[in-house]
Design a protein around this motif. Structure first.
Motif, mmCIF file in Angstrom:
data_model
loop_
_atom_site.group_PDB
_atom_site.id
_atom_site.type_symbol
_atom_site.label_atom_id
_atom_site.label_comp_id
_atom_site.label_asym_id
_atom_site.label_seq_id
_atom_site.Cartn_x
_atom_site.Cartn_y
_atom_site.Cartn_z
ATOM 1 N N HIS A 1 -1.502 11.336 9.460
ATOM 2 C CA HIS A 1 -2.123 10.029 9.234
ATOM 3 C C HIS A 1 -3.294 10.145 8.260
ATOM 4 O O HIS A 1 -3.435 9.318 7.353
ATOM 5 C CB HIS A 1 -2.596 9.422 10.560
ATOM 6 N N ALA A 2 -4.117 11.168 8.412
ATOM 7 C CA ALA A 2 -5.249 11.367 7.506
ATOM 8 C C ALA A 2 -4.770 11.596 6.076
ATOM 9 O O ALA A 2 -5.345 11.057 5.125
ATOM 10 C CB ALA A 2 -6.105 12.540 7.985
ATOM 11 N N ALA A 3 -3.702 12.381 5.917
ATOM 12 C CA ALA A 3 -3.164 12.631 4.578
ATOM 13 C C ALA A 3 -2.618 11.348 3.960
ATOM 14 O O ALA A 3 -2.834 11.076 2.769
ATOM 15 C CB ALA A 3 -2.075 13.696 4.647
ATOM 16 N N VAL A 4 -1.934 10.524 4.750
ATOM 17 C CA VAL A 4 -1.415 9.246 4.260
ATOM 18 C C VAL A 4 -2.570 8.352 3.834
ATOM 19 O O VAL A 4 -2.530 7.718 2.775
ATOM 20 C CB VAL A 4 -0.544 8.553 5.334
ATOM 21 N N GLU A 5 -3.618 8.286 4.637
ATOM 22 C CA GLU A 5 -4.762 7.448 4.285
ATOM 23 C C GLU A 5 -5.445 7.925 3.010
ATOM 24 O O GLU A 5 -5.879 7.117 2.200
ATOM 25 C CB GLU A 5 -5.755 7.384 5.445
ATOM 26 N N ARG A 6 -5.546 9.260 2.821
ATOM 27 C CA ARG A 6 -6.129 9.787 1.579
ATOM 28 C C ARG A 6 -5.295 9.391 0.367
ATOM 29 O O ARG A 6 -5.817 8.930 -0.646
ATOM 30 C CB ARG A 6 -6.276 11.308 1.646
ATOM 31 N N LEU A 7 -3.977 9.577 0.470
ATOM 32 C CA LEU A 7 -3.092 9.182 -0.634
ATOM 33 C C LEU A 7 -3.199 7.687 -0.907
ATOM 34 O O LEU A 7 -3.245 7.264 -2.067
ATOM 35 C CB LEU A 7 -1.639 9.517 -0.297
ATOM 36 N N ALA A 8 -3.196 6.895 0.155
ATOM 37 C CA ALA A 8 -3.282 5.443 -0.002
ATOM 38 C C ALA A 8 -4.579 5.050 -0.710
ATOM 39 O O ALA A 8 -4.558 4.224 -1.624
ATOM 40 C CB ALA A 8 -3.195 4.764 1.367
ATOM 41 N N ALA A 9 -5.674 5.647 -0.323
ATOM 42 C CA ALA A 9 -6.960 5.326 -0.956
ATOM 43 C C ALA A 9 -6.949 5.722 -2.431
ATOM 44 O O ALA A 9 -7.424 4.971 -3.285
ATOM 45 C CB ALA A 9 -8.095 6.029 -0.224
ATOM 46 N N GLU B 1 -4.436 5.777 -4.386
ATOM 47 C CA GLU B 1 -3.521 4.920 -5.125
ATOM 48 C C GLU B 1 -3.780 3.429 -4.875
ATOM 49 O O GLU B 1 -2.949 2.583 -5.244
ATOM 50 C CB GLU B 1 -2.083 5.296 -4.782
ATOM 51 N N LEU B 2 -4.924 3.117 -4.253
ATOM 52 C CA LEU B 2 -5.339 1.732 -3.986
ATOM 53 C C LEU B 2 -4.272 0.941 -3.225
ATOM 54 O O LEU B 2 -3.947 -0.193 -3.550
ATOM 55 C CB LEU B 2 -5.713 1.022 -5.291
ATOM 56 N N ARG B 3 -3.731 1.566 -2.190
ATOM 57 C CA ARG B 3 -2.759 0.921 -1.314
ATOM 58 C C ARG B 3 -3.275 0.967 0.115
ATOM 59 O O ARG B 3 -4.122 1.776 0.443
ATOM 60 C CB ARG B 3 -1.428 1.682 -1.321
ATOM 61 N N SER B 4 -2.690 0.150 0.960
ATOM 62 C CA SER B 4 -2.959 0.264 2.391
ATOM 63 C C SER B 4 -2.145 1.444 2.913
ATOM 64 O O SER B 4 -1.172 1.888 2.281
ATOM 65 C CB SER B 4 -2.527 -1.014 3.119
ATOM 66 N N ALA B 5 -2.515 1.952 4.066
ATOM 67 C CA ALA B 5 -1.753 3.041 4.677
ATOM 68 C C ALA B 5 -0.324 2.576 4.954
ATOM 69 O O ALA B 5 0.634 3.333 4.758
ATOM 70 C CB ALA B 5 -2.429 3.517 5.964
ATOM 71 N N ASN B 6 -0.153 1.343 5.375
ATOM 72 C CA ASN B 6 1.180 0.807 5.645
ATOM 73 C C ASN B 6 2.028 0.794 4.374
ATOM 74 O O ASN B 6 3.184 1.232 4.387
ATOM 75 C CB ASN B 6 1.067 -0.610 6.216
ATOM 76 N N ALA B 7 1.475 0.310 3.268
ATOM 77 C CA ALA B 7 2.209 0.279 2.000
ATOM 78 C C ALA B 7 2.529 1.696 1.530
ATOM 79 O O ALA B 7 3.597 1.947 0.972
ATOM 80 C CB ALA B 7 1.409 -0.474 0.943
ATOM 81 N N GLN B 8 1.610 2.628 1.772
ATOM 82 C CA GLN B 8 1.835 4.018 1.375
ATOM 83 C C GLN B 8 2.994 4.622 2.168
ATOM 84 O O GLN B 8 3.857 5.300 1.605
ATOM 85 C CB GLN B 8 0.567 4.844 1.580
ATOM 86 N N ILE B 9 3.035 4.370 3.468
ATOM 87 C CA ILE B 9 4.131 4.882 4.301
ATOM 88 C C ILE B 9 5.459 4.297 3.831
ATOM 89 O O ILE B 9 6.455 5.013 3.695
ATOM 90 C CB ILE B 9 3.871 4.586 5.792
#
Length: 64
Positions: free
Chosen positions: A16-24, A26-34
């Motif tokens: 989850h932390a890695a997804v949130e880092r990637l999302a941030a 790429e200026l996406r929400s964690a949901n959009a990143q997943i």
């Protein structure tokens, strides 16, 4: 109203932390990143999913 399917997803905190880092990054929400990561993984396995049409925005057309 969104036509997206909602469901609970349990993730390892490190994932989850890695997804949130990637999302941030790429200026996406964690949901959009997943969702993006799932689409990429499906495409890599030969099960590409076409995106749904975007929702209509703005006022409805005038009647008359």
């Amino acid at each position: 109203m969104s036509n997206k399917k909602a469901f609970a997803l349990r993730l390892d905190p490190a994932v989850h932390a890695a997804v949130e880092r990637l999302a941030a990054d790429e200026l996406r929400s964690a949901n959009a990143q997943i969702e993006m990561l799932l689409r990429e993984a499906l495409k890599a396995r030969g099960a590409e999913v076409k995106p749904s049409p975007p929702p209509r925005r703005g006022r409805p057309p005038a009647e008359g």
